[in-house]
Design an enzyme around this catalytic site. Sequence first.
Site, short mmCIF file in Angstrom:
data_model
loop_
_atom_site.label_atom_id
_atom_site.label_comp_id
_atom_site.label_asym_id
_atom_site.label_seq_id
_atom_site.Cartn_x
_atom_site.Cartn_y
_atom_site.Cartn_z
N LYS A 114 -83.04 1.71 -6.90
CA LYS A 114 -83.08 3.17 -6.87
C LYS A 114 -84.00 3.59 -5.74
O LYS A 114 -84.86 2.83 -5.32
CB LYS A 114 -83.67 3.71 -8.18
CG LYS A 114 -83.33 5.16 -8.43
CD LYS A 114 -82.00 5.27 -9.13
CE LYS A 114 -81.50 6.69 -9.20
NZ LYS A 114 -80.28 6.76 -10.04
N ASP A 164 -77.72 10.83 -5.98
CA ASP A 164 -78.30 11.17 -7.28
C ASP A 164 -78.67 12.65 -7.12
O ASP A 164 -78.10 13.34 -6.25
CB ASP A 164 -79.54 10.28 -7.58
CG ASP A 164 -79.95 10.31 -9.05
OD1 ASP A 164 -79.37 9.58 -9.85
OD2 ASP A 164 -80.85 11.11 -9.41
#
Length: 448
Positions: A128, A168
């Site tokens: 991430k 995201d």
Amino acid sequence: MDGKQYVTEVLDKVKKRNAGEKEFIDAITEVLNSLVPVFDKNPKFIENGLLERIVEPERQIMFRVPWIDDKGNVQVNRGFRIQFNSAIGPYKGGLRFHPSVNASIIKFLGFEQIFKNSLTGLPIGGGKGGSDFDPKGKSDGEIMRFCQSFMAELCKHIGSDIDVPAGDIGVGGREIGYMYGYYKKLTGLNTQGVLTGKGLTYGGSLGRTEATGYGLVYFTEEMLKDNGESFSGKTVVISGSGNVAIYATEKATELGAKVVALSDSNGYVYDENGIDLDVVKEIKEVKRGRIKEYLNYVKNATYVEGCRNIWNVKCDIALPCATQGEINKEDAEKLVKNGVICVSEGANMPTTLEGIDLLLENKVMFGPAKAANAGGVACSALEMSQNSMRLSWSKEEVDEKLKTIMKNIYLNASLAAKEYGKQGNIVVGANISGFLKVADAMMAQGIV
Ligand code: GLU
């Protein structure tokens, strides 16, 4: 040493080593506590230091992102990429651009991503990244210059067989486009599989935009079916109004539900006739505006300040699709009081640990994020497959694959819950099912 002792010991170490990182510690606590019976059954995992290894990211990168705003001022943001676990494939996970981003948030998201990606059944590890950059109110030029500066550093650490970022919160098709263009310019490589969520003209996959929202509804429909229910005829409240919320609304409506409320960080809109999605798409995808503007198009809708108030709206099914921590214990109490039968998470960790406990105690069906919202990253992995083959599948083909993946995630999570004595608890089932595949790969690959 038994499972309980082992988990408690590792949790204590994690809390010391990552002091103050609440989101990260919460995510680890939830997963580790549900794994106790796994360690009782497989003591070899303990001997192998599996937990000590899995809670420590393989690599964390933090970097300066300088850029020049439209007034000519120098701005500096902080960039992150956490390469958490590569046991089952290249690191894979989105990039989040939001002022709340810090090491704790990126680490919790990266940790969750390991198990989510494992649940998809596809060969992707967990990663991430992101930045505390706030895209709100920025011009196109500012967004582009920021993305280019971010990529100038990130490009040294990614690759189609190394680490494959995607979007995201705050990162969609526009940002991925700017980053891909700059990656290509910097490296001279036209390796399309280095990023996912790309535009359709340069290696993107049909169906990727819709995948997280559609996947959430496919997963939830499966859970409802297993309990003798369905979306048909239900009243649904969905928080958020970004990509996940929009396509969850679209699919839930298609399955016969009525979505009556959507929100953004300022407040929520209520439309008793069912949300008009064309209006929302115009506001959010074209104008990049605020959800309040819905009232300019639909006269009898209402707007209430304060995004948390959305959980006061009576509904059968709640799909939190905004951000972490948006349903706490009190919000969960409100939902239960109003007769909610199902809560399924489109955002990452939107329900607090206390909120989840309260819902489960009250026999509310609960779809945890790492299972329920895995459709986005699953479709990203399908985009990687198409990039490797230099072919593209039709929208129907991708959608069919997505449906099968979401059904299997539900099935595997519910079977694992049953096997480990927690029938119906999909939180525990998803954690165990996701963990076992990663654990097996880590055992096979030795102490690395
Ligand atoms: N950001 C999404 C997630 O939380 C998608 C990640 C991806 O496509 O790599 O799973």
